[in-house]
Design an enzyme around this catalytic site. Structure first.
Site, PDB file in Angstrom:
ATOM      1  N   SER A 270       0.810  -1.219   0.000  1.00 20.17           N
ATOM      2  CA  SER A 270       0.000   0.000   0.000  1.00 20.17           C
ATOM      3  C   SER A 270       0.843   1.269   0.000  1.00 20.17           C
ATOM      4  CB  SER A 270      -0.966  -0.047   1.195  1.00 20.17           C
ATOM      5  OG  SER A 270      -1.989   0.891   1.067  1.00 20.17           O
TER       6      SER A 270
ATOM      7  N   ASP B  92       9.995   5.792 -10.272  1.00 21.52           N
ATOM      8  CA  ASP B  92       9.594   6.532 -11.472  1.00 21.52           C
ATOM      9  C   ASP B  92      10.400   7.821 -11.654  1.00 21.52           C
ATOM     10  OD1 ASP B  92       7.759   4.654 -12.228  1.00 21.52           O
ATOM     11  OD2 ASP B  92       6.032   5.664 -11.325  1.00 21.52           O
TER      12      ASP B  92
ATOM     13  N   LYS C 280      -0.891  -4.366  -3.208  1.00 22.08           N
ATOM     14  CA  LYS C 280      -2.178  -3.818  -2.748  1.00 22.08           C
ATOM     15  C   LYS C 280      -2.313  -2.407  -3.290  1.00 22.08           C
ATOM     16  CE  LYS C 280      -5.866  -3.369  -0.010  1.00 22.08           C
ATOM     17  NZ  LYS C 280      -6.234  -1.960  -0.169  1.00 22.08           N
TER      18      LYS C 280
END
Length: 684
Positions: A471, A482, A496
């Protein structure tokens, strides 16, 4: 008229009548049949309406989903495929594509009809086993070479009822063999079996219509996705207790899997985590109170009942009988001291280590973050010194910079997530500005931003993740990857990537998936999780843990990338760093030990059948234990430590596996620092 013809006649009626209708239950002897109430019908209609209107996927309960609901309901009732037969399923086959019509009309007759058959067959099984238990020493041949299929996913249903009793006898035989492997005496076995199966029979007779309603409605909700769930009033109260910051118990997140209570993850720094005796993927089959209290069977029990037995006063002990994930052909009994698990006490902490590599000494800062926490009450009151992950890490980074560290490791292993705000704010400590995560609902895509241009730490950064990083951890790790801000090391994360909302619905509540997380690159964290740049050995079995292990989990997908300014790609460094790690790992006694442990556990976990020959099982168990002991002692010898006499002598407090990987991560960090300086990377 036969049962099959009666069923077909009733099913045909639904094609003509679309208004509310009732499905009269067929008669099954032995126990009282259960029927649904008007309130259940009304609640059923409301649940379906809410799911179709608000669920993230936009799914409709139609003919295709009807098959999913039917199959999931059958699986929830008879996961071991030892009660219902293929003949039963053939009789109910017309329901598979028509169940949705009954459900939408609030007609729970077919669901209760199937349950009554299941319950009747359950009673028959338990009464048959109790008869066998009376003379099991003479009724069961332990020298016979027969096997029991334990691969439930691929195990076929028995053709008809004539094959059920031989299967039930095999299951009892396997139960007795497990007790004999645990060195239980015959008298104790007899007493234990009588108590276990008598209690299961007693629990069966206590089943109420509301229990059937909840089981079936969760077959409906979880056909939309496994995180959508209906909480009846009783379960709703337990959910409230679970969501509070203070839990008195062992600090474990549990879920039902087949007839067992499975450990999904351990709360970092909680009693179970500290004990090193329980692990994700372990299945709980019994619970006892105190250090020597009787272990009470929990197979087939509702998860809320199991949780209530595990909870208890602080500083008392609870004993758990488990099927270990790493050794699924035997059972083990462990003892854990209960404590109050306060999530806000799981603060980030730092450590400074010096490591010599590449001809020089590096000073590394390591910040371990067990979860993403925030004192929301203090934050909303406007207090300036409220406690949060980001505020604590900011202080730690300031201290580490004063110590002139060469590089930083952020350890998110076993971090199950927490506050989305904290994931966003923490990411901002390492970036100049920009979006950190995208959140997509049915209607729009929103983004969270780091709007503070200040970068608290600008040096080389590594993020450690594993299968239990979930999460909020995945949001942070995904953003760092990224933006090319740091190196991700470890294993694939949990996966998740969905958001749930809790909505009141009558006297109960409906937990429903309402949104999905996406990285700034547009990639979802759902199902696949975040992949590391450099891979470590997989400690947790992916088949047993993580989002992809959940039946019906929403799949990975992607949306358009948002606009963001990434740093120079790290890809030119990844291959040389990975190659150097691989060369080092091949010479590492710790990595070799770890790999061999994983392979040994996998060899057992992949078993599809169990031998029911007692001598063969004892021989196999002895051989496995010896192989495990030899593995431990070989590794201890390489470290210059004395050998163990038995596996019971292993110190459970020693986090050997985690430290092996931490040591490797430190060397990778040293290589990363050297290479980044050589190439000229800057993160300002």
């Amino acid at each position: 008229m036969t049962q099959k013809n009666k069923l077909r006649r009733r099913l045909g009626a639904v094609l003509i009548v679309t208004a509310f209708l009732y499905f009269a239950p067929l008669c099954h002897a032995q126990i009282d049949e259960l029927t649904f109430q008007d309130e259940h019908s009304q609640q059923c209609i409301a649940i379906v309406h809410a799911l179709e209107r608000d669920h993230f996927t936009g799914k409709k309960l139609d003919r295709n989903m009807s098959v999913l609901v039917f199959d999931r309901y059958i699986k929830s009732l008879d996961p071991g495929r030892h009660l219902l037969t293929q003949a039963d399923l053939n009789e109910y086959a017309p329901l598979k594509q028509l169940m949705y019509k009954y459900v939408k009309a609030g007609n729970l007759g077919p669901a209760f009809e199937i349950f009554n058959l299941y319950q009747s067959r359950s009673q028959e099984r338990l009464e048959y086993i109790l008869e066998l238990v009376k003379a099991w020493q003479t009724q069961i041949d332990f020298t016979k070479n027969e096997t029991l299929v334990i691969d439930y996913e691929h195990k076929p249903f028995i053709r008809d009822t004539s094959g059920l009793k031989p299967l039930w006898k095999k299951e009892l035989k396997n139960h007795i063999i497990n007790l004999k492997i645990d060195k239980t005496s015959d008298d104790e076995i007899s007493e234990s079996l009588k108590k276990i199966y008598s209690n299961r029979l007693s629990r069966l007779s206590q089943t109420q219509s509301r229990d059937v309603f909840q089981i079936f409605m969760n077959a409906v909700t979880m056909s939309f996705d496994p995180h959508s769930q209906y909480f009846a009033p009783r379960m709703s109260e337990d959910f409230d207790i679970h969501m509070k910051l203070s839990l008195e118990g062992i600090g474990a997140v549990l879920q039902n899997e087949y007839e067992y209570t499975k450990v999904v993850r351990l709360i970092p720094k909680g009693p179970a985590d500290k004990s090193q005796k329980l692990a994700p993927g372990d299945k709980i089959i019994g619970v006892g109170q105190g250090q020597d209290g009787e272990i009470k069977d929990t197979i087939g029990q509702r998860i809320d009942d199991v949780v209530k037995q595990i909870r208890g006063p602080k500083d008392t002990f609870v004993r758990l009988k488990i099927i270990p994930a790493r050794k699924s052909n035997v059972t083990a009994t462990i003892s854990i001291k209960r404590d109050k698990v306060k999530l806000e006490e799981q603060s980030a902490k730092k450590e400074v280590v010096n490591i010599t590599s590449n001809g020089r000494t590096y000073k590394l800062g390591i910040i371990e973050i067990p979860n993403f926490y925030i004192d929301f009450d203090a934050y909303h009151r406007g207090e300036t010194d409220y406690k949060s992950t980001t505020r604590d890490v900011t202080k730690l980074l300031t201290e580490l910079k004063k110590e002139k560290i060469d590089g930083l490791i952020v350890d998110l292993r076993d971090n199950g997530g927490g506050s989305l705000k904290e994931a966003n704010d923490l990411t901002g400590l390492f970036l100049k500005y920009g979006p950190t995560v995208q959140v997509k609902t049915k209607f729009r895509v929103s983004r969270l931003y780091d709007e503070d241009p200040q970068i608290v730490y600008t040096g080389p950064l590594m993020v450690l993740i594993n299968r239990m990083s979930a999460s909020a951890s995945e949001i942070f790790a995904g953003a760092i990857k990224d933006y090319h801000r740091g190196l991700i090391v470890g294993t694939r994360s949990f996966g998740k990537g969905t958001v749930q909302e809790l909505k009141p619905l009558g006297d109960g509540r409906l937990k429903m998936t309402s949104a999905k997380f996406y990285r700034v690159s547009g990639k979802s964290t759902q199902h696949k999780g975040v992949e590391p740049d450099i891979w470590f050995p997989q400690i947790y079995r992916t088949k047993d843990t993580g989002e992809s292990a959940l039946d019906g989990a929403l799949l990975w997908d992607h949306i358009d990338a948002t606009r963001y300014s990434a740093y120079m790609p790290l890809q030119p460094m990844v291959k040389p760093l990975a190659d150097t790690y691989k060369q080092r790992a091949e010479k590492s006694s710790g990595i070799k030990y770890l790999t061999q442990r994983i392979q040994l556990a996998e060899s057992l976990s992949e078993q599809k059948t169990l031998s029911l020959n007692l001598a063969e099982r004892l021989k196999t168990d002895t051989a496995f234990n010896q192989e495990e002991l030899d593995l431990e002692n070989n590794y201890r010898k390489q470290k210059g430590e004395a050998p163990l006499a038995t596996l019971d002598d292993i110190d459970p407090e020693k986090e050997e596996i985690k430290q092996i990987l931490t040591d490797q991560a430190e060397y990778i960090a040293a290589d990363f620092i050297t290479l980044s300086h050589k190439i000229g990377y800057k993160w300002q």
